[in-house]
Scaffold this motif. Structure first.
Motif, PDB file in Angstrom:
ATOM      1  N   SER A  41       0.813  -1.155  -0.096  1.00 30.48           N
ATOM      2  CA  SER A  41      -0.107   0.103  -0.170  1.00 30.48           C
ATOM      3  C   SER A  41       0.991   1.216  -0.122  1.00 30.48           C
ATOM      4  CB  SER A  41      -0.848  -0.171   1.345  1.00 30.48           C
ATOM      5  OG  SER A  41      -0.651   0.609   2.168  1.00 30.48           O
ATOM      6  N   GLU A  45       2.181   1.853  -3.552  1.00 38.92           N
ATOM      7  CA  GLU A  45       1.214   2.659  -4.491  1.00 38.92           C
ATOM      8  C   GLU A  45       1.208   4.063  -4.062  1.00 38.92           C
ATOM      9  OE1 GLU A  45      -0.558   2.200  -7.083  1.00 38.92           O
ATOM     10  OE2 GLU A  45       0.984   0.397  -6.952  1.00 38.92           O
ATOM     11  N   LYS A  46       1.184   4.440  -2.890  1.00 40.11           N
ATOM     12  CA  LYS A  46       1.411   5.990  -2.462  1.00 40.11           C
ATOM     13  C   LYS A  46       2.599   6.570  -2.967  1.00 40.11           C
ATOM     14  CE  LYS A  46      -1.858   5.254   1.442  1.00 40.11           C
ATOM     15  NZ  LYS A  46      -1.943   4.849   2.835  1.00 40.11           N
TER      16      LYS A  46
END
Ligand code: GRG
Length: 302
Positions: free
Chosen positions: A10, A13-14
């Motif tokens: 996660s 992705e950020k």
């Protein structure tokens, strides 16, 4: 362990969303080279450590955006250092993160610029965030400035660059004392790891005492990381590491392992990480992620 993978995916992705976008066809290739090296993988250990420290000092939801920006900054600085370290003028490596190195794909000149581009963009991002917060929240602005200043000093001549310079110096000169090696480790590898924890603590609003403790934890994790890197270079495989093994021996480099031996090195990794666990458990915030990260680091295979 699954938690770490979940967090990493996660965060990955950020972080990618912070990369610069194309504004002219004239810089397209360098931008592509920056993205290539940033996006081809990597454990994202430094941003994860920063976030782990932020949680340990009970950083709030309102402060989260600032720390996310700095997580991207530290990974950009780390990626620039890898691109430059792989250049023919330095380690001359063909593989990194399991893929051809930046200069192999885009040429040396573009790789130099891609590294420079990532380094500069990291500060551009951090400054923009600080200007954005501006006078709306003076306390947070101060924390951002402090984080930026400390990031610069740890990435620069008093940190990673100083360590890299010493590493290069000892390629041509016999290293005689372990103190010389300690200087390299504390700065070349240790500085970015240590500062990741410190910045997480600062932006999360940690006390002076907590920041001091995070520095100690950062030093211990940084040294254990380097010892493991030495062990991995000797005993891992190209497939697992994503780069060739045996480079220390090939380059005639003195390492922690060559100074203290394999068994002592393994024991030292265990001891440093156990000490870190005890220190982390003394924090009043959420230490789950940091403890999982320490477990993850301990299980890197050699
Ligand atoms: C060129 C200014 C300049 C500095 C280079 C970081 C560095 C200094 C050199 C890399 C050489 C090296 C192998 C150091 C040992 C520790 C280290 C930084 C390993 C790579 O970091 P990881 O394992 O890499 O976090 P990933 O790919 O997972 O991000």
């Amino acid at each position: 362990m699954n938690n770490i993978k979940m967090f990493r995916d996660s965060i990955d992705e950020k972080l990618k969303r912070y990369l610069p976008t194309v504004a002219s066809k004239h810089h397209e290739e360098v931008l592509e080279a920056m993205k290539y090296s940033f996006a081809i993988g990597g454990k994202r250990i430094r941003p994860l450590l920063m976030y782990g420290a932020f949680k340990m000092v009970d950083g709030s939801y309102e402060e989260y955006h600032c720390v996310e920006v700095f997580m991207a900054c530290i990974e950009m600085i780390h990626t620039y250092s890898l691109i430059h370290d792989d250049l023919p003028a330095m380690d001359n490596d063909d593989l990194r993160r399991g893929k051809p190195t930046c200069h192999k794909v885009y040429g040396e000149a573009n790789a130099v610029l891609a590294g420079d581009g990532l380094l500069n963009y990291a500060y551009e991002l951090a400054l923009k965030e600080t200007i954005n917060v501006g006078t709306k929240d003076i306390d947070r602005s101060k924390k951002l400035l402090e984080a930026m200043s400390i990031m610069a000093s740890h990435a620069g001549i008093y940190g990673m660059i100083g360590g890299q310079a010493a590493d290069i110096k000892f390629e041509n000169k016999e290293m005689t004392t372990k103190n010389e090696l300690d200087y390299i480790h504390k700065n070349k590898t240790g500085a970015l790891i240590r500062v990741s924890l410190i910045i997480g603590g600062i932006l999360g609003g940690g006390s002076v005492k907590q920041i001091e403790q995070l520095k100690v934890i950062g030093n211990n994790i940084g040294l254990s990381f380097q010892i493991q890197d030495d062990l991995l270079d000797k005993y891992s495989t190209k497939e697992v590491l994503g780069k060739p093994i045996g480079s220390d021996e090939k380059n005639n480099k003195k390492t922690y392992v060559s100074f203290v031996g394999v068994e002592q090195s393994k024991e030292d990794v265990k001891r440093l990480l156990n000490e870190s666990r005890l220190q982390v458990e003394g924090f009043n915030g959420d230490s789950t992620l940091m403890l999982e990260l320490i477990d993850f680091l301990e299980t890197r295979k050699y």
